[in-house]
Design an enzyme around this catalytic site. Structure first.
Site, PDB file in Angstrom:
ATOM      1  CE  LYS A 173       0.702   1.907   3.386  1.00  0.00           C
ATOM      2  NZ  LYS A 173       1.966   2.443   3.994  1.00  0.00           N
ATOM      3  CE1 TYR A 195      -1.121   0.106   7.817  1.00  0.00           C
ATOM      4  CE2 TYR A 195      -0.071   2.138   7.143  1.00  0.00           C
ATOM      5  CZ  TYR A 195      -0.042   0.768   7.273  1.00  0.00           C
ATOM      6  OH  TYR A 195       1.048   0.053   6.856  1.00  0.00           O
TER       7      TYR A 195
HETATM    8  P1  NAD Z   1      12.346   1.765   2.004  1.00  0.00           P
HETATM    9  O1  NAD Z   1      12.870   3.098   1.645  1.00  0.00           O
HETATM   10  O2  NAD Z   1      12.826   1.146   3.269  1.00  0.00           O
HETATM   11  O3  NAD Z   1      12.662   0.722   0.822  1.00  0.00           O
HETATM   12  C1  NAD Z   1      12.434   1.040  -0.540  1.00  0.00           C
HETATM   13  C2  NAD Z   1      13.261   0.110  -1.412  1.00  0.00           C
HETATM   14  O4  NAD Z   1      13.099   0.521  -2.764  1.00  0.00           O
HETATM   15  C3  NAD Z   1      14.774   0.176  -1.112  1.00  0.00           C
HETATM   16  O5  NAD Z   1      15.315  -1.110  -1.167  1.00  0.00           O
HETATM   17  C4  NAD Z   1      15.334   1.043  -2.226  1.00  0.00           C
HETATM   18  O6  NAD Z   1      16.673   0.721  -2.549  1.00  0.00           O
HETATM   19  C5  NAD Z   1      14.395   0.671  -3.381  1.00  0.00           C
HETATM   20  N1  NAD Z   1      14.322   1.694  -4.403  1.00  0.00           N
HETATM   21  C6  NAD Z   1      14.380   1.467  -5.731  1.00  0.00           C
HETATM   22  N2  NAD Z   1      14.306   2.607  -6.410  1.00  0.00           N
HETATM   23  C7  NAD Z   1      14.207   3.603  -5.518  1.00  0.00           C
HETATM   24  C8  NAD Z   1      14.117   5.013  -5.632  1.00  0.00           C
HETATM   25  N3  NAD Z   1      14.086   5.644  -6.802  1.00  0.00           N
HETATM   26  N4  NAD Z   1      14.030   5.723  -4.482  1.00  0.00           N
HETATM   27  C9  NAD Z   1      14.026   5.118  -3.289  1.00  0.00           C
HETATM   28  N5  NAD Z   1      14.109   3.778  -3.114  1.00  0.00           N
HETATM   29  C10 NAD Z   1      14.213   3.020  -4.234  1.00  0.00           C
HETATM   30  O7  NAD Z   1      10.782   1.873   1.981  1.00  0.00           O
HETATM   31  P2  NAD Z   1       9.739   0.955   2.743  1.00  0.00           P
HETATM   32  O8  NAD Z   1       9.430   1.545   4.065  1.00  0.00           O
HETATM   33  O9  NAD Z   1      10.157  -0.460   2.708  1.00  0.00           O
HETATM   34  O10 NAD Z   1       8.403   1.196   1.835  1.00  0.00           O
HETATM   35  C11 NAD Z   1       8.266   0.560   0.585  1.00  0.00           C
HETATM   36  C12 NAD Z   1       6.772   0.416   0.263  1.00  0.00           C
HETATM   37  O11 NAD Z   1       6.167  -0.361   1.279  1.00  0.00           O
HETATM   38  C13 NAD Z   1       6.009   1.741   0.228  1.00  0.00           C
HETATM   39  O12 NAD Z   1       5.025   1.682  -0.777  1.00  0.00           O
HETATM   40  C14 NAD Z   1       5.349   1.812   1.581  1.00  0.00           C
HETATM   41  O13 NAD Z   1       4.136   2.551   1.580  1.00  0.00           O
HETATM   42  C15 NAD Z   1       5.092   0.364   1.874  1.00  0.00           C
HETATM   43  N6  NAD Z   1       5.117   0.071   3.312  1.00  0.00           N
HETATM   44  C16 NAD Z   1       4.150  -0.715   3.825  1.00  0.00           C
HETATM   45  C17 NAD Z   1       4.157  -1.009   5.155  1.00  0.00           C
HETATM   46  C18 NAD Z   1       3.117  -1.931   5.742  1.00  0.00           C
HETATM   47  O14 NAD Z   1       3.070  -2.053   6.954  1.00  0.00           O
HETATM   48  N7  NAD Z   1       2.300  -2.587   4.942  1.00  0.00           N
HETATM   49  C19 NAD Z   1       5.141  -0.488   6.010  1.00  0.00           C
HETATM   50  C20 NAD Z   1       6.148   0.292   5.450  1.00  0.00           C
HETATM   51  C21 NAD Z   1       6.131   0.558   4.093  1.00  0.00           C
END
Ligand code: NAD
Length: 360
Positions: free
Chosen positions: A128, A212
Site C-alpha cells: 500500500k 490506514y
Molecule cells: P524503504 O525506503 O525502506 O525501501 C524502498 C526500497 O526501494 C529500497 O530497497 C530502495 O533501494 C528501493 N528503491 C528502488 N528505487 C528507488 C528510488 N528511486 N528511491 C528510493 N528507493 C528506491 O521503503 P519501505 O518503508 O520499505 O516502503 C516501501 C513500500 O512499502 C512503500 O510503498 C510503503 O508505503 C510500503 N510500506 C508498507 C508497510 C506496511 O506495513 N504494509 C510499512 C512500510 C512501508
C-alpha cells in the site's frame, strides 16, 4: 458480553486466523515469492515468509545485487541465479520457482513493477498505497486481468486478530448502531526521505499513514464514502515540506449516515488510534496500526472490553502471505484485491480535491 466469554471468543478468533491454508491438492512446493526492492518492509515480509505454511522467498530483485542480493541469498538460502536487478526483472518469467512478486518499492514504482510482473505471468502482492493515482490502479488491475494473474494489496491489518475482533463486535451489533469513527496516524519523516518527494510518494502522509484509518474504516463499515471535507496544512516552513503538505485532516460521510473524522501528519508525534462509537458502546484500538501489540479497549453496556493480540511481528505478514498463497492455489479472489486499493486511491484523490489541493 462478559470478559471471560470475550476472552474465549477472542482466542477462537485468533485460532481461526491461524488455520493453515487448506490446499485442495497435496503441497508439492510452497508458493514462491520474489521480493522486489529490499528496503524495510521487504525485510519484514521476508521474515514473515520464513514462518509461512505455504509460501517461501525464492528470489529477490534489487539495485544492489552484490550487497543486499548476497546477504539475502545467504539468509534465505536462495538458489544460485535467484538475484535479479530492475533491468533483468522481466526474466523472472523464466524462473518456475517464482509464482508471485511482492512489491516493496516507493509508491510511484508500484504500477510499473506490477504491470511488468503480470506480463511475465507472475501474481502480484503489492504494498500500500497501491499506486499514486486511481488511473494507475486501473492499469494495474487491467494488466493482471489480461494476463490472468491475481493482484492483492498488502493491507496487513485485515490479517490482525485485534482488527478482526473489532469487526466482529461491530458486525454482530454488539456496540449497537455505529454513529462515527475517529482515526489518526501521525509520525515524522526526515528531510530528504522519499516519502516527502511528491514524484515518488504521490503526495503527503495520507498516502503512507492516513491510508490506514481510511482503509480500516472502509473494512469495518463495508461502505464507500459518499462525501468528503478536508484541509491540508504545512506549519513548518523550510525544505522538509517543500513538495508535500505536512498534515491533513478530513471527514467522510457514508451512505448509511456514519461519519468518520481522520487525520495524518508527517510533522508531529502522536498516538495511532481508531475509535468506533456506537449507540450501545464504543471501541478504541490504540495503538492501532502497528506490526504487533495492537490493543482493543472500550465499553459495551456494562462490560469492559480489553484485548491485546498475542501475535508478534512478523505474524501479520505471515498470515497475509499464506492468504495470497491460498488464493493462488485455489484461484480465489484475495480479501484485499486491487479493487480495494483503487477505492482507497479514489478516496485520497477526493480528499485532496475537497481540500482545494487536487493532485495533478
Ligand atoms: P524503504 O525506503 O525502506 O525501501 C524502498 C526500497 O526501494 C529500497 O530497497 C530502495 O533501494 C528501493 N528503491 C528502488 N528505487 C528507488 C528510488 N528511486 N528511491 C528510493 N528507493 C528506491 O521503503 P519501505 O518503508 O520499505 O516502503 C516501501 C513500500 O512499502 C512503500 O510503498 C510503503 O508505503 C510500503 N510500506 C508498507 C508497510 C506496511 O506495513 N504494509 C510499512 C512500510 C512501508
Amino acid at each position: 458480553m462478559h470478559r471471560r466469554d470475550f476472552a474465549k471468543l477472542s482466542a477462537l478468533a485468533l485460532a481461526a486466523t491461524r488455520l493453515p491454508a487448506q490446499s485442495a491438492e497435496p503441497k508439492a512446493k510452497p508458493i514462491g515469492f520474489a521480493a522486489v526492492g529490499l528496503g524495510t518492509i521487504s525485510g519484514i515480509f521476508s521474515q514473515g515468509l520464513l514462518k509461512a505454511d505455504d509460501a517461501k522467498l525464492t528470489a529477490v530483485v534489487t539495485g544492489h545485487p552484490d550487497t543486499k542480493g548476497k546477504a539475502y541469498t545467504a539468509q534465505y538460502d536462495l538458489a544460485p541465479g535467484s538475484v535479479y536487478t530492475y533491468d533483468t526483472y522481466n526474466t523472472l518469467r523464466d524462473n518456475p520457482a517464482v509464482d508471485a512478486v511482492y512489491i516493496g518499492l516507493p509508491n510511484s514504482m508500484h504500477m510499473e513493477y506490477t504491470v511488468r510482473a503480470a506480463e511475465a505471468g507472475k501474481h502480484v502482492l503489492c504494498e500500500k498505497p497501491m499506486a499514486i493515482s486511481s488511473a494507475e490502479c486501473r492499469r494495474m488491475i487491467d494488466a493482471c486481468h489480461a494476463h490472468k494473474v491475481h493482484l492483492m494489496i498488502a493491507y496487513r491489518l485485515w490479517y490482525d486478530p485485534t482488527v478482526a475482533r473489532a469487526l466482529e463486535l461491530v458486525k454482530s451489533g454488539a456496540i449497537g448502531q455505529v454513529q462515527s469513527f475517529a482515526g489518526a496516524f501521525i509520525g515524522q519523516q526526515p528531510t530528504g526521505a522519499w516519502r516527502l518527494n511528491k514524484a515518488l510518494a504521490g503526495g503527503g502522509s495520507i498516502f503512507d499513514l492516513g491510508i490506514y484509518p481510511l482503509n480500516a474504516i472502509r473494512y469495518i463499515i463495508g461502505e464507500d464514502p459518499s462525501a468528503y471535507t478536508a484541509v491540508v496544512s504545512t506549519r513548518e516552513k523550510g525544505p522538509r515540506f517543500a513538495e508535500v503538505e505536512e498534515s491533513v485532516e478530513w471527514t467522510m460521510k457514508f451512505p448509511s449516515g456514519i461519519i468518520a473524522s481522520c487525520r495524518s501528519s508527517y510533522g508531529a508525534d502522536g498516538e495511532s488510534r481508531l475509535e468506533i462509537n456506537g449507540s450501545r458502546g464504543f471501541l478504541v484500538i490504540a495503538p492501532a496500526y502497528g506490526y504487533d501489540g495492537m490493543k482493543l479497549t472500550g465499553r459495551i453496556a456494562d462490560d469492559i472490553i480489553d484485548y491485546t493480540a498475542t501475535g508478534r511481528i512478523p505474524f501479520q505478514f505471515t498470515l497475509e502471505a499464506d492468504h495470497f498463497a491460498d488464493c493462488i492455489r485455489k484461484n480465489k479472489t484475495p480479501k484485499t484485491p486491487g479493487e480495494l486499493g483503487l477505492a482507497d486511491l479514489e478516496s485520497i484523490e477526493a480528499i485532496y480535491k475537497a481540500a482545494g489541493a487536487p493532485l495533478a
